[in-house]
Design a protein around this motif. Structure first.
Motif, PDB file in Angstrom:
ATOM      1  N   ARG A 260       1.116   5.467 -20.880  1.00 24.02           N
ATOM      2  CA  ARG A 260       1.788   4.168 -20.961  1.00 24.02           C
ATOM      3  C   ARG A 260       2.813   4.113 -22.095  1.00 24.02           C
ATOM      4  O   ARG A 260       3.647   3.223 -22.131  1.00 24.02           O
ATOM      5  N   ARG A 261       2.794   5.049 -22.982  1.00 21.55           N
ATOM      6  CA  ARG A 261       3.638   4.972 -24.165  1.00 21.55           C
ATOM      7  C   ARG A 261       5.125   5.033 -23.845  1.00 21.55           C
ATOM      8  O   ARG A 261       5.966   4.587 -24.615  1.00 21.55           O
ATOM      9  N   GLY A 262       5.476   5.561 -22.673  1.00 25.24           N
ATOM     10  CA  GLY A 262       6.891   5.735 -22.340  1.00 25.24           C
ATOM     11  C   GLY A 262       7.646   4.436 -22.212  1.00 25.24           C
ATOM     12  O   GLY A 262       8.795   4.336 -22.639  1.00 25.24           O
ATOM     13  N   SER A 263       7.066   3.384 -21.623  1.00 24.27           N
ATOM     14  CA  SER A 263       7.790   2.123 -21.398  1.00 24.27           C
ATOM     15  C   SER A 263       6.820   0.949 -21.515  1.00 24.27           C
ATOM     16  O   SER A 263       5.749   0.959 -20.909  1.00 24.27           O
ATOM     17  N   PRO A 264       7.181  -0.101 -22.294  1.00 27.55           N
ATOM     18  CA  PRO A 264       6.291  -1.255 -22.442  1.00 27.55           C
ATOM     19  C   PRO A 264       6.060  -2.005 -21.132  1.00 27.55           C
ATOM     20  O   PRO A 264       5.041  -2.678 -20.979  1.00 27.55           O
ATOM     21  N   ARG A 265       7.018  -1.900 -20.182  1.00 29.69           N
ATOM     22  CA  ARG A 265       6.871  -2.633 -18.927  1.00 29.69           C
ATOM     23  C   ARG A 265       6.048  -1.864 -17.900  1.00 29.69           C
ATOM     24  O   ARG A 265       5.732  -2.382 -16.840  1.00 29.69           O
ATOM     25  N   ASP A 266       5.710  -0.620 -18.198  1.00 28.78           N
ATOM     26  CA  ASP A 266       4.862   0.142 -17.285  1.00 28.78           C
ATOM     27  C   ASP A 266       3.411  -0.322 -17.403  1.00 28.78           C
ATOM     28  O   ASP A 266       2.970  -0.780 -18.463  1.00 28.78           O
TER      29      ASP A 266
END
Length: 684
Positions: free
Chosen positions: A585-591
């Protein structure tokens, strides 16, 4: 076929009532009197004892003041009854003192009143049942030898009766309550006629004993303090009066009028019986001491002091008379049933407080018989704890008593004064204004008198045990404010904003794998059916041999989902999975990340101890991760097929509602759905 537990419940509590039958549980005046007034009526069984034993500290000569103390208690009783008749007319919704204080003085005062009443209701049960055991033990020695066990059994029986529903418990209590009134009034009238009209010299069994004062040569100040302490003990007769104002919704229409009439009957009967008992005790030279071993001079070694009621019954009807046993039995019975006043008032008040978010919401729900079952269970448990802690000793418990009720009396009358002042500012009709001035005058006098009594009670009983009740009130007060603060904070957090919700940009699915078996394959198939943006299976490498076996079986079955192996050098399972999920999940807050956890569904409680422990730990930890959704994929084992689903649904329905009772597909929640079949695997 119903289970044995369900059958036992039906035998004890009866068949469940539909919600639309609530009107059928309302009480007429003839049933409401024993239900709500049994506590105040039964006070004549222990209030005279407390008056006389407190006076005995100064010696036998102090008994001269008992009629005057009783007269002062009667004046307070008349004032309180008159004041509460104004309350039930002005606030018929059943909130009683709590509602009056909250509306007119503010929420903090309302919570203070509520905490005082909750403590007083618990003590009412403990004191009434202990006094009942003591009176029954005066005529049945076996009861005196096992008083704690019998007191606990009595509380359990009262709880069961109230769980059956208010009307049925009221019917069960009506006969003994009215029998007690007839027997006690008959004893008083017979005794007074024999003494004052027939001139007979009736002497109580304790009339000839010699009493030595506990404290010699009391100073004037100390003697006045003793009289005030005696008065505060006698004011125990006022407990239970407030229960009618809390129970107005349980009356049949017109509710306020019927409640006010019942309150008037309660006051008249209780005062008559209390004054009559003290007059008869004085006429028969009855003596009652605090410590028989120390205060009685030259008495027999095996002397057993009987209660005031038992002594008067023996004096009037004769030792060994059947009427003496009738007096003992009905007195004990009414004291046991007096606790029903608390069982009627405590759950209703608890429900109102829960509705206002000062107590857990479970106290607001009704049970099968339309009674507030959770409140009844809580009250019974707290009273049992007091019985065991104080060994069912009335004299020890009475010191904790009546502090709470006079706190509520005083604040309630202050609230009523403000209520009338507010109405007088807008009322212009002369007749209505006269009635309001009269009502305000009654409440003003009531506040002054009950406030004075409260000060006397606090001063004279603080070191004797009243401090325990005060500490309990403060703890409950702080607890209720904390519960309210929690509910308000949660409601604010859950309040939707005006902005439209933002959809997640991507959904990453993770299937946890411990073995390659049917539950795992179902979880994989279900995760694929949700069509996430990415999908991977994850297993934790705790043992190299087991991990290689999982990888080989995964490849042999040609599962069309990549299997990721996470190393765990310290043999942990939860922490590596949490770290992996955070990394995805660290890649994008909206993921968002959806974790699918295969779980076994078992039918026996002990099987839960053998399965799903790792899944439970992982699920619990993942729930605290923002942006992570946890989905349980159930696999029903054979033992779950034997589970009584109807019973399970009934048990769940008694818990606070957490969602709609209708599933999204329109099927009622009580209909058990068949387990979904495994979706077919897609071709490679």
């Amino acid at each position: 076929m119903a289970s044995s537990t369900s059958l036992a419940k039906r035998l004890l509590l009866g068949r469940p009532f539909r919600s639309d039958r609530l009107q059928h549980t309302l009480l007429p005046k003839r049933i409401a009197l024993p239900v709500f007034a049994s506590d105040a009526l039964s006070s004549v069984a222990y209030a005279p004892d407390e008056i006389l034993l407190t006076l005995s500290i100064a010696g036998a000569g102090a008994f001269f003041y008992s009629p005057w103390i009783t007269l002062a208690v009667a004046v307070v009783m008349v004032t309180v009854v008159a004041s509460y008749r104004q309350n039930v007319h002005a606030y018929p919704s059943g909130g009683g003192d709590y509602e009056v204080a909250t509306v007119n003085l503010g929420p903090r005062f309302g919570v203070a009143v509520a905490s005082a009443l909750l403590v007083d209701y618990i003590l009412t049960v403990a004191v009434s049942v202990s006094a009942g055991v003591a009176n029954l033990g005066s005529v049945v020695p076996f009861v005196a030898e096992h008083k704690i066990g019998i007191a606990l059994a009595a509380i359990a029986l009262l709880a069961a009766l109230n769980l059956r529903g208010l009307r049925e418990s009221g019917t069960a209590f009506a006969i003994p309550t009215y029998l007690f009134i007839v027997v006690i009034l008959g004893m008083i009238i017979t005794g007074l006629v024999r003494v004052y009209l027939l001139g007979q010299d009736l002497r109580a069994p304790s009339a000839d004993i010699v009493i030595e004062a506990e404290t010699q040569h009391l100073t004037s100040f100390a003697f006045v303090f003793l009289l005030l302490r005696t008065f505060s003990s006698g004011c125990a007769a006022l407990t239970g009066v407030e229960a009618i104002s809390n129970g107005v919704p349980a009356f049949k229409p017109p509710k306020s009028k019927n409640a006010a009439t019942t309150l008037l009957l309660l006051g008249g009967i209780a005062i008559t019986m209390l004054v009559g008992m003290i007059m008869l005790a004085r006429a028969t030279h009855l003596q009652y001491v605090e410590d028989p071993l120390l205060q009685i001079v030259g008495g027999p070694d095996n002397y057993v002091q009987k209660t005031v009621t038992a002594q008067l019954g023996e004096t009037v009807f004769g030792s060994g008379s059947i009427l003496l046993y009738v007096v003992g039995v009905v007195t004990a019975l009414i004291l046991f049933l007096a606790a029903n006043t608390a069982f009627s008032g405590f759950p209703v008040l608890g429900s109102i407080l829960a509705q206002d978010r000062y107590l857990p919401r479970q106290l607001h729900t009704r049970g099968d018989r339309l009674a507030f079952s959770n409140g009844i269970f809580f009250l019974a448990g707290a009273a049992m704890l007091l019985i065991v802690s104080f060994e069912a000793e009335v004299t020890r418990l009475i010191q904790l008593y009546i502090v709470g009720v006079f706190v509520s009396f005083t604040l309630s009358q202050a609230g009523m004064i403000r209520h009338w002042n507010r109405l007088l500012r807008t009322q212009r009709d002369p007749g209505a204004r006269r009635r309001m001035f009269r009502s305000r005058g009654i409440n003003t006098f009531g506040m002054a008198l009950t406030g004075a009594v409260l000060i006397v009670v606090l001063v004279t009983k603080f070191l004797l045990g009243a401090w325990i009740a005060i500490v309990a009130m403060l703890v409950i007060y702080a607890g209720m404010l904390g519960i309210r603060k929690h509910y308000v904070r949660v409601a604010q957090e859950l309040e939707p904003s005006e902005e439209r919700p933002v959809l997640p940009s991507r959904n990453h699915a993770i299937v946890l794998v411990s073995k390659v078996h049917k539950p795992t394959l179902r979880a994989v198939a279900y995760a694929r059916a949700t069509r996430p943006d990415t999908l991977t299976a994850v297993t934790v490498n705790v043992d190299d041999k087991d991990t290689r076996a999982i990888q080989a079986e995964w490849e042999r079955r040609q599962v069309p989902v990549p299997l990721t192996v996470v190393d765990s050098p310290y043999r942990e399972i939860t922490r590596p999975i949490i770290d992996f999920v955070k990394g995805v999940r660290r890649g994008s807050p909206r993921d968002v990340v959806t974790v699918f956890i295969p779980e076994y569904v078992v039918g026996r409680w002990w099987e839960n101890l053998l399965h799903n422990q790792s899944a439970l730990r992982i699920k619990t930890r993942l729930l605290f991760e923002p942006g992570v959704m946890v989905t349980s994929v159930p696999w029903q084992l054979r033992s779950s097929q034997d589970r009584d689903l109807d019973r399970l649904d009934r048990d769940l329905s008694r818990a606070p509602a957490r969602g709609p009772r209708i599933r999204p597909d329109g099927v009622p929640a009580t209909v058990a759905a068949a387990p979904p079949a495994d979706p077919p695997e897609e071709p490679k």
